[in-house]
Design an enzyme around this catalytic site. Structure first.
Site, PDB file in Angstrom:
ATOM      1  N   TYR A   1      -0.858 -21.696   2.371  1.00 42.17           N
ATOM      2  CA  TYR A   1       0.285 -20.897   2.817  1.00 42.17           C
ATOM      3  C   TYR A   1       1.435 -21.724   3.382  1.00 42.17           C
ATOM      4  O   TYR A   1       2.389 -21.177   3.908  1.00 42.17           O
ATOM      5  CB  TYR A   1      -0.162 -19.867   3.864  1.00 42.17           C
ATOM      6  CG  TYR A   1      -1.042 -20.439   4.970  1.00 42.17           C
ATOM      7  CD1 TYR A   1      -0.627 -21.498   5.750  1.00 42.17           C
ATOM      8  CD2 TYR A   1      -2.296 -19.902   5.218  1.00 42.17           C
ATOM      9  CE1 TYR A   1      -1.425 -22.012   6.754  1.00 42.17           C
ATOM     10  CE2 TYR A   1      -3.111 -20.415   6.211  1.00 42.17           C
ATOM     11  CZ  TYR A   1      -2.668 -21.477   6.973  1.00 42.17           C
ATOM     12  OH  TYR A   1      -3.463 -21.996   7.963  1.00 42.17           O
TER      13      TYR A   1
ATOM     14  N   SER B   1      -3.804 -27.508  14.518  1.00 46.83           N
ATOM     15  CA  SER B   1      -3.891 -26.296  13.702  1.00 46.83           C
ATOM     16  C   SER B   1      -5.329 -26.042  13.282  1.00 46.83           C
ATOM     17  O   SER B   1      -5.955 -26.901  12.654  1.00 46.83           O
ATOM     18  CB  SER B   1      -3.025 -26.446  12.451  1.00 46.83           C
ATOM     19  OG  SER B   1      -1.697 -26.697  12.826  1.00 46.83           O
TER      20      SER B   1
ATOM     21  N   CYS C   1      -2.469 -27.020   2.542  1.00 46.35           N
ATOM     22  CA  CYS C   1      -2.792 -25.640   2.925  1.00 46.35           C
ATOM     23  C   CYS C   1      -2.063 -24.650   2.007  1.00 46.35           C
ATOM     24  O   CYS C   1      -0.885 -24.831   1.690  1.00 46.35           O
ATOM     25  CB  CYS C   1      -2.368 -25.377   4.363  1.00 46.35           C
ATOM     26  SG  CYS C   1      -3.201 -26.473   5.510  1.00 46.35           S
TER      27      CYS C   1
ATOM     28  N   CYS D   1      16.162  -0.566  15.574  1.00 43.79           N
ATOM     29  CA  CYS D   1      15.771  -1.538  16.611  1.00 43.79           C
ATOM     30  C   CYS D   1      16.566  -1.291  17.895  1.00 43.79           C
ATOM     31  O   CYS D   1      16.013  -1.346  18.995  1.00 43.79           O
ATOM     32  CB  CYS D   1      16.011  -2.969  16.138  1.00 43.79           C
ATOM     33  SG  CYS D   1      14.845  -3.507  14.881  1.00 43.79           S
TER      34      CYS D   1
ATOM     35  N   CYS E   1      11.875 -18.236  20.833  1.00 42.69           N
ATOM     36  CA  CYS E   1      13.082 -17.782  20.129  1.00 42.69           C
ATOM     37  C   CYS E   1      12.855 -16.419  19.492  1.00 42.69           C
ATOM     38  O   CYS E   1      13.753 -15.569  19.466  1.00 42.69           O
ATOM     39  CB  CYS E   1      13.498 -18.809  19.083  1.00 42.69           C
ATOM     40  SG  CYS E   1      12.202 -19.220  17.889  1.00 42.69           S
TER      41      CYS E   1
ATOM     42  N   CYS F   1      15.021   1.251  19.894  1.00 40.29           N
ATOM     43  CA  CYS F   1      13.583   1.074  20.119  1.00 40.29           C
ATOM     44  C   CYS F   1      13.273   0.837  21.607  1.00 40.29           C
ATOM     45  O   CYS F   1      13.982   0.090  22.287  1.00 40.29           O
ATOM     46  CB  CYS F   1      13.105  -0.121  19.289  1.00 40.29           C
ATOM     47  SG  CYS F   1      11.414  -0.609  19.608  1.00 40.29           S
TER      48      CYS F   1
ATOM     49  N   ASP G   1      13.674 -24.406  11.629  1.00 40.86           N
ATOM     50  CA  ASP G   1      12.541 -24.845  10.822  1.00 40.86           C
ATOM     51  C   ASP G   1      12.297 -23.910   9.627  1.00 40.86           C
ATOM     52  O   ASP G   1      11.852 -24.328   8.564  1.00 40.86           O
ATOM     53  CB  ASP G   1      11.313 -24.823  11.757  1.00 40.86           C
ATOM     54  CG  ASP G   1      10.111 -25.495  11.155  1.00 40.86           C
ATOM     55  OD1 ASP G   1      10.294 -26.384  10.311  1.00 40.86           O
ATOM     56  OD2 ASP G   1       8.984 -25.136  11.535  1.00 40.86           O
TER      57      ASP G   1
ATOM     58  N   CYS H   1      11.355  -7.478  22.054  1.00 41.06           N
ATOM     59  CA  CYS H   1      11.227  -7.844  20.643  1.00 41.06           C
ATOM     60  C   CYS H   1      12.507  -8.399  20.015  1.00 41.06           C
ATOM     61  O   CYS H   1      12.476  -9.387  19.295  1.00 41.06           O
ATOM     62  CB  CYS H   1      10.773  -6.611  19.863  1.00 41.06           C
ATOM     63  SG  CYS H   1      10.510  -6.913  18.120  1.00 41.06           S
TER      64      CYS H   1
END
Ligand code: SF4
Ligand code: SF4
Length: 469
Positions: free
Chosen positions: A36, A140, A34, A356, A293, A359, A315, A365
């Site tokens: 990306y 996917s 793939c 942030c 997360c 915010c 990851d 978020c």
């Protein structure tokens, strides 16, 4: 490169908090190519390695440490298998997984397996195996054929759509539970309705949408190479950063989620179709901790373990700077509780820019994933998330609806009754105390507490005289 697999951990111990793992039993190796994928070039971390297959000794060590390393009383542990393409390991590898899970299981702890796959290698044997052992599959798929094949192709640049659909048919034939993972990129980001309807049509009932933000820090800015777009006034990237033109635009991503949300309402799919971002948002509005997360105040509870037992903070941070150790030298629990990993997790909160912190949507978020904090704030402070505008658009558009759904749930009605809220309020005011206690949340829907379990098996558990499982 970083670890060894020839010695045993001397002092296994329990971590202070429950942790989750993403295991890469075949490292970054994949049968397709793939455009990306951020993981394929992780082979560079192991230049001497010829085979990326996790050997049996490392597998057993991992299984044992993952189970035994969880805090006392942990009710359930899920092994997440990822890649690369984990099905390239073949069924015998996963038979060994089950063998060692059985050997090292802990009294009172349920063990589950979730496998993220491109679906192209699934056949009847896989179907039978996955069904028999209750694996949950994530497949996917980026949309209908013309959209999927743009970036998800094989090593000869041939689209993989047909093979993926065969994989989905295998799941349906053998009743393997699956959900779909759709990467949102610059191209399919303009077709949310088409994608939503398509995913329903192929029988998926749980959708995950993952925004792709491919960026790199370029020493020499100002050039455009290999599809990278360099900073300018308009996108306000920090100096030296560039994003690839395959990346979804920030506003594009917000628009994508909002149109999916509107379709979900329009089709009255609440309680039938589960979209991870919506489940997360409803849970947060109801005051439950985030199940993802990305939307948590701090992170770092889901590191990645490579084929040889090397552990990395996340990851998305598999590189030498975020290397925590190897299971042959340190236990997983010890690495999870290390100051290095703790700091990785708390940095998510502690490095937030003032923009942030001020915010209105901070509680949902938390600046999202640190890997994408490559923009300047309007006050020219570093560390704003590339997807900020999109997130703001999503939270401001959907929050009022989720507030209404949350109110319904609190009153003991279904979330999908949100439109009848005023009527429901009147009914609730008239209800007797006994009636008010009768919670009628859809018992088969995912629990809004974010556990991922069905409501009836979690907060809505009605076992006679028993605590919730
Ligand atoms: S929406 Fe934007 S400003 Fe608000 S917390 Fe998220 S990234 Fe920060
Ligand atoms: S860095 Fe991003 S993906 Fe990794 S654990 Fe933190 S929030 Fe999650």
């Amino acid at each position: 490169m970083f670890g060894h697999t020839d010695s045993q951990v001397k002092h296994p111990r329990s971590a202070k908090e429950v942790f989750h793992m993403l295991a890469k039993p075949i490292g970054p190796v994949c049968n397709i190519d793939c455009a990306y994928c951020f993981y394929l070039d992780k082979t560079k971390l192991y230049p001497e390695t010829k085979s990326f297959k996790m050997n049996e000794a490392t597998l057993e060590q991992y299984v044992q440490q993952y189970i035994q390393g969880q805090p006392a009383g942990t009710p359930e542990v899920t092994f997440g298998w990822q890649g690369g393409e984990p099905t390239m390991m073949g069924i015998p590898f996963f038979e060994n997984v089950l063998k060692y899970q059985k050997k090292h299981h802990r009294q009172g702890m349920a063990i589950k397996n979730a496998l993220q796959t491109n679906g192209t290698l699934l056949n009847d044997n896989w179907g039978k195996f996955l069904h028999e052992h209750n694996f949950l599959l994530g497949i996917s798929i980026d949309g209908p054929e013309a959209i999927h094949n743009i970036f998800r192709y094989d090593k000869k640049q041939r689209g993989t759509f047909k093979q993926v659909m065969q994989g989905i048919e295998i799941c349906q034939k053998h009743e393997v539970e699956f959900n779909t993972l759709t990467v949102v990129q610059s191209h399919n980001g303009d077709y949310p309705i088409l994608i939503y309807d398509f995913l329903k049509e192929i029988g998926s009932t749980f959708f995950q949408f993952i925004p792709i933000v491919e960026h790199s820090f370029q020493q020499e800015s100002g050039k455009e190479t290999d599809g990278m777009i360099f900073p300018n006034q308009e996108n306000a990237l920090q100096p030296g950063f560039a994003v690839h033109q395959r990346s979804v635009g920030s506003e594009q991503f917000g628009g994508f989620l909002n149109q999916i949300f509107d379709r979900w309402l329009e089709k009255n799919d609440i309680g039938e179709i589960f979209v991870r971002d919506f489940e997360m948002m409803l849970g947060l509005v109801m005051g439950f901790p985030s199940a993802t997360c990305v939307n948590s105040e701090t992170c770092g509870h889901a590191p990645a373990i490579e084929h040889n037992g090397d552990l990395y903070s996340c990851d998305h941070f598999v590189d030498s700077e975020y290397f925590l150790g190897n299971t042959s030298e340190r236990s997983l629990a010890e690495m999870m509780d290390s100051p290095q990993q703790t700091k990785f997790g708390t940095d998510k909160r502690d490095s937030l820019p003032q923009f942030c912190l001020d915010c209105d949507f901070l509680k949902y978020c938390w600046g999202a994933c640190p890997k994408d904090r490559i923009k300047f704030t309007p006050q020219k402070e570093k560390g704003l998330n590339y997807l900020c505008e999109g997130y703001q658009a999503f939270y401001s558009h959907t929050e009022p609806y989720f507030q209404k759904m949350a109110e319904c749930l609190r009153m003991g009605y279904l979330a999908k009754d949100w439109k009848k809220l005023e009527k429901l309020k009147r009914a609730a005011r008239k209800a007797s105390p006994a009636q008010k206690q009768q919670v009628r949340v859809g018992r088969n829907v995912t629990c809004p507490c974010g556990s991922g379990k069905k409501y009836k098996k979690c907060c809505g558990y009605r076992g006679e005289g028993m605590a919730k499982p």
